[in-house]
Design a protein around this motif. Structure first.
Motif, PDB file in Angstrom:
ATOM      1  N   ILE A 296      60.253  55.097  17.520  1.00  0.00           N
ATOM      2  CA  ILE A 296      59.172  54.213  17.993  1.00  0.00           C
ATOM      3  C   ILE A 296      59.078  52.985  17.085  1.00  0.00           C
ATOM      4  N   SER A 297      59.293  53.164  15.786  1.00  0.00           N
ATOM      5  CA  SER A 297      59.164  52.008  14.874  1.00  0.00           C
ATOM      6  C   SER A 297      60.182  50.930  15.211  1.00  0.00           C
ATOM      7  N   ARG A 299      61.427  50.361  18.236  1.00  0.00           N
ATOM      8  CA  ARG A 299      61.026  49.753  19.509  1.00  0.00           C
ATOM      9  C   ARG A 299      59.776  48.889  19.360  1.00  0.00           C
ATOM     10  N   MET A 300      59.011  49.113  18.311  1.00  0.00           N
ATOM     11  CA  MET A 300      57.735  48.406  18.183  1.00  0.00           C
ATOM     12  C   MET A 300      57.829  47.215  17.222  1.00  0.00           C
ATOM     13  N   SER A 301      58.671  47.314  16.207  1.00  0.00           N
ATOM     14  CA  SER A 301      58.733  46.219  15.233  1.00  0.00           C
ATOM     15  C   SER A 301      59.356  44.974  15.852  1.00  0.00           C
ATOM     16  N   THR A 304      56.755  43.128  18.541  1.00  0.00           N
ATOM     17  CA  THR A 304      55.512  42.678  17.897  1.00  0.00           C
ATOM     18  C   THR A 304      55.808  41.728  16.746  1.00  0.00           C
ATOM     19  N   PRO A 345      49.245  49.699  14.174  1.00  0.00           N
ATOM     20  CA  PRO A 345      49.727  48.325  14.289  1.00  0.00           C
ATOM     21  C   PRO A 345      48.579  47.321  14.263  1.00  0.00           C
ATOM     22  N   GLU A 379      51.358  45.094  25.253  1.00  0.00           N
ATOM     23  CA  GLU A 379      52.481  45.010  24.309  1.00  0.00           C
ATOM     24  C   GLU A 379      52.567  46.319  23.500  1.00  0.00           C
ATOM     25  N   TYR A 380      51.412  46.802  23.037  1.00  0.00           N
ATOM     26  CA  TYR A 380      51.320  48.043  22.256  1.00  0.00           C
ATOM     27  C   TYR A 380      51.813  49.218  23.118  1.00  0.00           C
ATOM     28  N   ALA A 383      55.607  49.174  24.042  1.00  0.00           N
ATOM     29  CA  ALA A 383      56.494  49.476  22.917  1.00  0.00           C
ATOM     30  C   ALA A 383      56.498  50.973  22.620  1.00  0.00           C
ATOM     31  N   VAL A 384      55.324  51.595  22.645  1.00  0.00           N
ATOM     32  CA  VAL A 384      55.264  53.036  22.356  1.00  0.00           C
ATOM     33  C   VAL A 384      55.953  53.817  23.481  1.00  0.00           C
TER      34      VAL A 384
END
Ligand SMILES: [Zn+2]
Length: 397
Positions: A296-297, A299-301, A304, A345, A379-380, A383-384
């Motif tokens: 997940i990190s 896909r999220m970094s 964002t 986040p 967006e949050y 990504a998760v």
């Protein structure tokens, strides 16, 4: 933001509202772990720096764990080898234990609980997750996490997952009332050596309500009713904002992920925390937590653009080379007996994040700071969802 449970300690004392542990429940873990794996998990994840040594003695064939004062220790026999270790009893399934994927439903068979952090609504001010800048609508973390949870639930359900929320509105899950917590609040203040005048007693009753009773209730729901394969705790972070009626806006912005670990000697001295830690350690939640948090990190970094947050105190430790992932002991990850990824986040009082929160939830893209962006909630959630999909759609690896 993270919930902290601060209290002084004495051996055998329970943390506020904790039930007396039933140590015989750990008998199900006899001969399920080798001595070497047990020590590695204590030293590298759950109780670094020898934090376990006052209450746990590791001998050649068994560990002796302190229970109640005056009661005999709990004896955990080790497996001789990984090959001969007995199977691990647990209600959740790892990625490799899930049924095969279905066409067009890559998350079919997966049970996910989403825990929108805090309560929000009427309770937001009391739980200190509220600030307001001038006449702008107030920022309330508990309502924001619920919006993310609702978007995320619909994305995951479309992918075939069975999704549960620990709350569906801005109302408490606990049936306990603040007025019923007076005695527990008095005891808690005595344990913390805080003078217990009327104002302190009221504040402590409120804290036990929104911070302890509420999370304990959600954990009971998760462990006894929902029994999911994974819990995702959704939060927004913040930097100190000062006066909530005149909050300070800042330039910092960041992202991090928490998994359970890093108990201090003081925390392990509480009988209930020691017990909860051993349940997590013995059921091997760590392997799933760290693997999913890693995916997940990534896909999220990227979408964002958030840099990793770094702890400067000993409250959290790094567990691998990923700078976004930390182990930390929180009521809201320790009590859930299945794997938990706790996500932090966005700094809510960052200037740009504040603008994005004020824009609310919207379709499509809008410009912030020269960049076209989805609503912060979508967006949050996107990504998760992508991280969960990337992790659980590779079940046969
Ligand atoms: Zn929070």
């Amino acid at each position: 933001m993270i919930l902290l449970l601060i209290a002084s300690s004495a051996f055998g004392v329970l943390t506020p509202l904790a039930p007396q542990p039933d140590w015989s429940r750990l008998n199900a873990f006899q001969e399920t772990i080798t001595r070497r794996d047990f020590l590695a998990l204590l030293d590298k994840v759950y109780a670094p720096g020898g934090a376990w040594k006052e209450t746990i003695t590791v001998e050649d064939t068994a560990a002796h764990v302190m229970t109640q004062p005056g009661a005999p220790p709990f004896l955990l026999s080790f497996a001789i080898s990984r090959e001969t270790a007995k199977s691990i009893p647990r209600y959740w399934r790892s990625r490799l234990q899930l049924p095969p994927e279905e066409p067009n439903r890559p998350l079919a068979g997966l049970r996910i609980a989403l825990d929108p952090g805090h309560i929000g609504g009427y309770w937001a001010k009391m739980e200190e997750r509220w600030f307001q800048l001038g006449d702008a609508p107030p920022v309330t973390e508990g309502d924001m996490t619920l919006t993310v949870a609702q978007h995320l639930a619909s994305r995951l359900e479309k992918l075939g997952a069975e999704v549960f929320l620990t709350r569906s509105g801005s109302a408490p899950a606990t049936p306990l009332l603040i007025g019923q917590l007076g005695t527990a609040a008095t005891e808690s203040l005595v344990n913390q050596a805080i003078p217990g005048d009327q104002a302190a007693g009221k504040k402590e009753s409120e804290r036990l309500f929104y911070r302890v009773a509420e999370i304990r209730r959600r954990a009971t729901l998760v462990n006894q009713v929902l029994r999911p394969d994974i819990v995702i705790c959704l939060h927004f972070n913040a930097e100190g904002w000062g006066d909530p009626g005149k909050p300070e806006l800042v330039e910092q912005n960041h992202l991090h992920f928490l998994i359970t670990g890093a108990l201090s000697p003081q925390e392990i001295s509480y009988e209930d925390q020691r017990f909860d830690m051993l349940v997590k350690l013995l059921n091997r939640s760590f392997l799933e937590e760290v693997a999913l948090a890693n995916v997940i990190s990534r896909r999220m970094s990227a979408p964002t653009g958030l840099p990793p947050f770094a702890y400067r105190t000993g409250a959290a430790i790094r567990v691998n080379a990923n700078p976004y992932v930390w182990a930390r002991n929180l009521l809201a990850n320790r009590l859930f007996a299945c794997p938990v990824v706790y996500i932090e986040p966005y700094v809510m009082n960052n200037r740009l994040v504040f603008e994005r929160i004020q824009a609310g939830d919207y379709d499509g893209l809008r410009e912030f700071g020269g960049v076209m962006r989805q609503s912060i909630y979508r967006e949050y959630a996107d990504a998760v969802a992508e991280g969960i999909l990337a992790y659980y759609s590779r079940r046969s690896l």
